[in-house]
Scaffold this motif. Structure first.
Motif, short mmCIF file in Angstrom:
data_model
loop_
_atom_site.label_atom_id
_atom_site.label_comp_id
_atom_site.label_asym_id
_atom_site.label_seq_id
_atom_site.Cartn_x
_atom_site.Cartn_y
_atom_site.Cartn_z
N ALA A 1 2.15 6.68 -8.72
CA ALA A 1 1.48 8.11 -9.17
C ALA A 1 2.59 9.29 -9.09
O ALA A 1 1.89 10.52 -9.13
CB ALA A 1 0.44 8.33 -8.28
N THR A 2 3.69 9.11 -9.07
CA THR A 2 4.69 10.02 -9.10
C THR A 2 4.42 10.80 -10.21
O THR A 2 4.56 10.29 -11.41
CB THR A 2 6.15 9.38 -8.80
N PRO A 3 4.59 12.17 -10.28
CA PRO A 3 4.18 12.93 -11.45
C PRO A 3 5.47 12.82 -12.43
O PRO A 3 6.72 12.49 -11.81
CB PRO A 3 4.32 14.35 -10.96
N VAL B 1 2.42 11.84 -3.02
CA VAL B 1 3.84 12.17 -3.41
C VAL B 1 4.04 13.70 -3.26
O VAL B 1 4.83 14.21 -2.36
CB VAL B 1 3.95 11.90 -5.10
N THR C 1 7.56 9.85 -24.11
CA THR C 1 7.51 8.86 -25.06
C THR C 1 8.52 9.02 -26.00
O THR C 1 8.87 10.19 -26.29
CB THR C 1 6.17 8.89 -25.70
N TYR D 1 -4.90 11.37 -18.07
CA TYR D 1 -3.66 11.63 -17.94
C TYR D 1 -3.15 11.54 -16.50
O TYR D 1 -2.25 11.98 -15.76
CB TYR D 1 -3.09 13.11 -18.30
N PHE D 2 -4.09 10.64 -15.64
CA PHE D 2 -3.70 10.36 -14.27
C PHE D 2 -3.55 11.79 -13.61
O PHE D 2 -2.79 12.18 -12.44
CB PHE D 2 -2.62 9.58 -13.76
N VAL E 1 0.91 -1.30 -0.08
CA VAL E 1 -0.10 -0.08 -0.20
C VAL E 1 1.00 1.32 0.09
O VAL E 1 0.63 2.20 -0.72
CB VAL E 1 -0.94 0.20 1.19
N GLY E 2 2.04 1.27 1.02
CA GLY E 2 2.77 2.46 1.03
C GLY E 2 3.49 2.81 -0.19
O GLY E 2 3.48 3.81 -0.81
N GLN F 1 3.03 11.34 -17.14
CA GLN F 1 3.99 10.02 -17.83
C GLN F 1 4.04 9.82 -19.10
O GLN F 1 5.13 9.48 -19.69
CB GLN F 1 3.34 8.91 -17.00
N GLN F 2 2.85 10.23 -19.78
CA GLN F 2 2.74 10.08 -20.94
C GLN F 2 3.59 11.06 -22.17
O GLN F 2 3.80 10.81 -23.29
CB GLN F 2 1.31 10.17 -21.49
N LEU F 3 4.27 12.03 -21.34
CA LEU F 3 4.59 13.11 -21.73
C LEU F 3 6.24 12.38 -22.44
O LEU F 3 6.77 13.12 -23.27
CB LEU F 3 4.92 14.29 -20.95
N MET G 1 1.85 4.45 -3.55
CA MET G 1 2.15 5.74 -3.87
C MET G 1 3.02 6.05 -5.08
O MET G 1 2.78 7.21 -5.87
CB MET G 1 2.22 6.44 -2.61
N ALA G 2 3.99 5.52 -5.05
CA ALA G 2 5.35 5.81 -5.85
C ALA G 2 4.75 5.69 -7.53
O ALA G 2 5.31 6.16 -8.36
CB ALA G 2 6.40 4.90 -5.61
N HIS H 1 4.18 5.35 -13.44
CA HIS H 1 3.85 4.74 -14.55
C HIS H 1 2.41 5.13 -14.53
O HIS H 1 1.52 5.19 -15.59
CB HIS H 1 3.86 3.47 -15.07
N GLU H 2 1.47 5.53 -13.35
CA GLU H 2 0.40 6.33 -13.20
C GLU H 2 0.18 7.32 -12.74
O GLU H 2 -0.76 7.63 -12.26
CB GLU H 2 -0.52 4.97 -12.36
N GLY H 3 1.32 8.09 -13.13
CA GLY H 3 1.35 9.56 -12.51
C GLY H 3 1.09 10.64 -13.73
O GLY H 3 1.20 10.09 -14.85
N PRO H 4 0.73 11.57 -13.26
CA PRO H 4 0.43 12.73 -14.29
C PRO H 4 1.66 13.28 -15.16
O PRO H 4 2.65 13.07 -14.48
CB PRO H 4 -0.14 13.89 -13.40
#
Lengths: 258, 477
Positions: free
Chosen positions: A179-181, B265, A194, B473-474, A172-173, A190-192, A176-177, A185-188
């Motif tokens: 979602a790191t921006p 984060v 590529t 985009y999360f 669980v802890g 991330q798609q940039l 969180m990582a 890989h599920e952070g805001p």
């Protein structure tokens, strides 16, 4: 008997270790603080206010002592513990049920919890007395780093028993990582990152993977956390503690009204 | 932990704990009475007829006897009778929820703060202290309460609550004394002990005694209470609820209101950065090296709100009151994994476009859309390549300033327009003394901190899920 004591204290061996007579008079009580390595952390004399328990709460000292307890019990526990998925849980159980020194594990765990609490209380006191104000600003910053390292020590240690509590708390802890921006890989964002339509940040290359050493909490994570817990973070804490204590002295000793 | 125990077995287990528990409380009060008597702090509290006066020490002695009787009753196997009335527990379960809990603790802290001169009086504080322990003792006979509080990993939380209550009292009572002294033109009392003493023996000996006492305490604790150890790890058996280590549960509780990238984060990083920034933002020179509240009202109230309300009470909430599926459970409520809670939270964009304007959500924009309208066959091939790189940006920003425009404006306004407004109005003096950069850093840290209670209120009042919701985009805020 008194003669024997006298003989020991007059011997060359004793005198080579302790470079001063017994600290029973004013002069030698000063000398002992200056010549003893372990005591020289302290000043020679201190304002009465600075040792009043109602003022200091003694929580910094208690935290340091708990760190020492953790170090000693931790080293002994390492004799009995193998950081592998196959053995970790069994070894902890053996500590409880078989080994006569198994109580060390209980002490280690409880003292770890206590240390998190006493660090908070120490910071609480330092805040309430405004002790972070000049000239002690930077020592407060060092203290925040030490708080972080304490939490990381506790967090990495949490995994080592390899029981349900450990694995899922770390899962669980560390989720969180994910979602790191930009770096998770599920952070805001991330798609940039590529290249030619290929994602650079995936679940095998993101911040969480760096933390766990794998896609899920597993053998690699256990090894990684074990090394962080037993070697890397304690070394960091030891270094920062030395600077923290040094700065307490250099910034004018324990705080008090000007 | 108490699963599979019959009621009789459960109460036997509780009795073996509550007996020594109440005896310890009796001892605590007896020692208090002894201390008052020996230190000559006797005060007459009650005057009975015929000139019989009851001093405070006798009152605490009576309390001690009361606890001793409770101890005897509990230890004698009648722990069941020492519980809060069923109807009372039911009422607490029914009335509590995240809203009542968060608002209630805030109100209590505010009351404690404003009437601190009353609450720090030793007799009042000691009464509250006793009541806290009594509440814990009486609640322990409730199976569901016991299940949560006595779980080995939760024991530190209970200790934390009691320690914080004690130390908050200790700090506040000294601050109250110093503030009173200040009004009379006297220096803080820390100044009175200016005399210097030698560290050997005056500090070294207490340290040694403290270390020995701590060691004894740790050994006793380790023997009396086995440290947490559950069954062997299994990657297929996911516990419900799955919780992070207790000191991170405030952050996990924030997940209710924030996306992981914020709760896990960004906000933790800001907490750390904000803590480090405190000495450089607090330009108030007063209150350096002594307890005071009045001389540093601003920094004091913000720190206490952040620490006690937004860190500690959230940890308590996350640890003790959040059960399966992270649903809220009252302190005496059974953790039922099938408890259903309606989740009908709405994003601001849905509310704005669909409910208010009655139209569907606007879509996204891609480079291909633009070039398509201009006959794509004439465009060189690198346009397509460029589109691969630019499209994510284009899509994201078209969502941010299209579909999510209302939320984007609100958030940007909050973080960009408010600091200058604050500098011009309420915090004018701060701005003058701090300068541009320091003020902006402080204002933004405060705004980030304030965004949590604001998001809580929005959730409770409007069922608002996210102000900005771009799950593609999360990016949800």
């Amino acid at each position: 008997m008194a003669d024997l004591g006298e003989m020991i204290r007059e011997s060359q061996i004793w005198k080579s270790i302790f470079r001063h007579p017994m600290p029973v008079d004013r002069r030698n009580r000063i000398v002992v603080m200056l010549t003893n390595f372990f005591l020289h952390l302290h000043p020679v004399s201190i304002k009465k206010q600075g040792i009043a328990l109602s003022y200091t709460w003694c929580m910094g000292g208690v935290t340091f002592f708990l760190f020492l307890v953790e170090t000693v019990t931790g080293v002994l526990l390492m004799f009995y513990y193998r950081p592998t998925v196959e053995w970790a849980y069994t070894d902890i159980q053996m500590l409880r049920d078989v080994h006569s020194l198994g109580l060390l594990r209980e002490i280690h765990r409880w003292a770890a919890h206590a240390m998190v609490i006493t660090v908070w209380l120490h910071m609480y006191r330092v805040f309430l007395t405004g002790s972070y104000k000049p000239p002690r600003e930077f020592n407060w910053v060092l203290g925040v780093f030490l708080l972080l390292l304490t939490l990381l020590l506790s967090f990495t240690g949490y995994l080592l028993p390899w029981d349900q509590l450990a694995v899922w708390a770390i899962t669980v802890g560390s989720n969180m990582a994910r979602a790191t921006p930009i770096l998770g890989h599920e952070g805001p964002g991330q798609q940039l990152l590529t290249l030619g339509g290929v994602d650079m940040i995936t679940n095998a290359s993101d911040a969480r993977f760096a933390l766990l050493g794998a896609r899920e909490v597993g053998e690699e994570t256990l090894n990684r956390f074990y090394i962080l817990h037993c070697i890397a973070i304690p070394l960091g804490v030891a270094l920062l503690l030395a600077v923290h204590f040094w700065r307490v002295r250099k910034d004018g000793g324990i705080s008090g009204p000007l | 932990m108490t699963h599979g125990l019959t009621d009789a077995q459960f109460f036997e287990k509780v009795s073996s704990f509550l007996g020594p528990f109440y005896i310890a409380l009796a001892l605590m009060n007896g020692l208090a009475a002894l201390y008052l008597w020996r230190s000559g702090q006797l005060k007459t509290w009650l005057k009975l007829a015929k000139g019989i006066e009851i001093p405070n020490a006798i009152v605490w002695l009576a309390v001690a006897m009361g606890f001793a009787i409770l101890g005897a009753v509990a230890g004698g196997g009648m722990a069941e009778s020492l519980s809060l009335p069923e109807s009372f527990r039911e009422a607490i379960n029914k009335s509590t929820g995240p809203v009542i809990y968060s608002a209630g603790t805030t109100v209590i802290l505010i009351i404690l703060f404003f009437f601190r001169e009353f609450f720090v009086r030793p007799a009042v504080a000691w009464t509250i202290w006793n009541l806290m322990w009594l509440f814990l003792g009486l609640s322990m006979t409730d199976r569901d309460f016991f299940e949560i509080v006595a779980k080995p990993d939760n024991v530190p939380i209970v200790m934390l609550v009691f320690l914080l209550a004690f130390f908050t009292w200790l700090g506040t009572s000294q601050a109250v004394i110093n503030d009173r002294r200040k009004e009379n033109g006297e220096p803080p009392m820390e100044k009175l002990d200016n005399e210097k003493v030698l560290v050997w023996p005056d500090l070294v000996y207490p340290e040694l005694i403290c270390m020995i006492a701590l060691t004894a305490f740790l050994i006793f604790w380790a023997i009396a209470l086995p440290a947490p150890l559950e069954e062997a790890a299994s990657s297929v058996k996911t516990p419900n609820p799955s919780k992070a280590p207790w000191y991170f549960l405030g952050l996990q509780e924030m997940l209710v209101y924030y996306d992981p990238w914020m709760a896990g984060v960004v906000l933790p990083s800001l907490i750390v950065a904000g803590l480090m920034a405190i000495p450089y933002l607090d330009f108030n020179k007063a209150g350096n090296g002594y307890y005071t509240i009045k001389e540093r009202m601003f920094s004091y109230s913000i720190f206490q709100f952040g620490f006690l309300e937004m860190w500690i009470t959230l940890i308590v909430l996350g640890t003790l009151l959040r059960g399966p599926n992270w649903n809220f459970f009252g302190p005496y409520e059974h953790w039922d994994a099938h408890k259903v809670q309606a989740l009908n939270n709405v994003n601001l964009s849905e509310f704005f476009w669909e409910n208010m304007l009655g139209r569907s959500l606007p879509g996204t924009l891609a480079l291909a859309d633009i070039s398509a309208s201009l006959d794509p066959s004439n465009w060189p091939s690198w346009i397509a390549w460029l589109g691969g790189i630019a499209d994510p940006f284009l899509q994201f920003f078209s969502l941010l300033f299209g579909r999510e425009l209302p939320g984007t404006l609100l958030v940007l306004g909050y973080f960009i327009a408010l600091p200058p407004l604050m500098a011009l109005t309420v915090l004018r003096n701060f701005y003058k003394r701090m300068g541009f950069i320091r003020f902006m850093v402080m204002a933004n840290l405060l705004l980030f901190m304030g965004s949590l209670p604001i998001k809580m209120l929005l959730r409770w009042i409007f069922d608002l899920k996210y102000l900005i919701s771009i799950p593609e985009y999360f990016f949800n805020f």
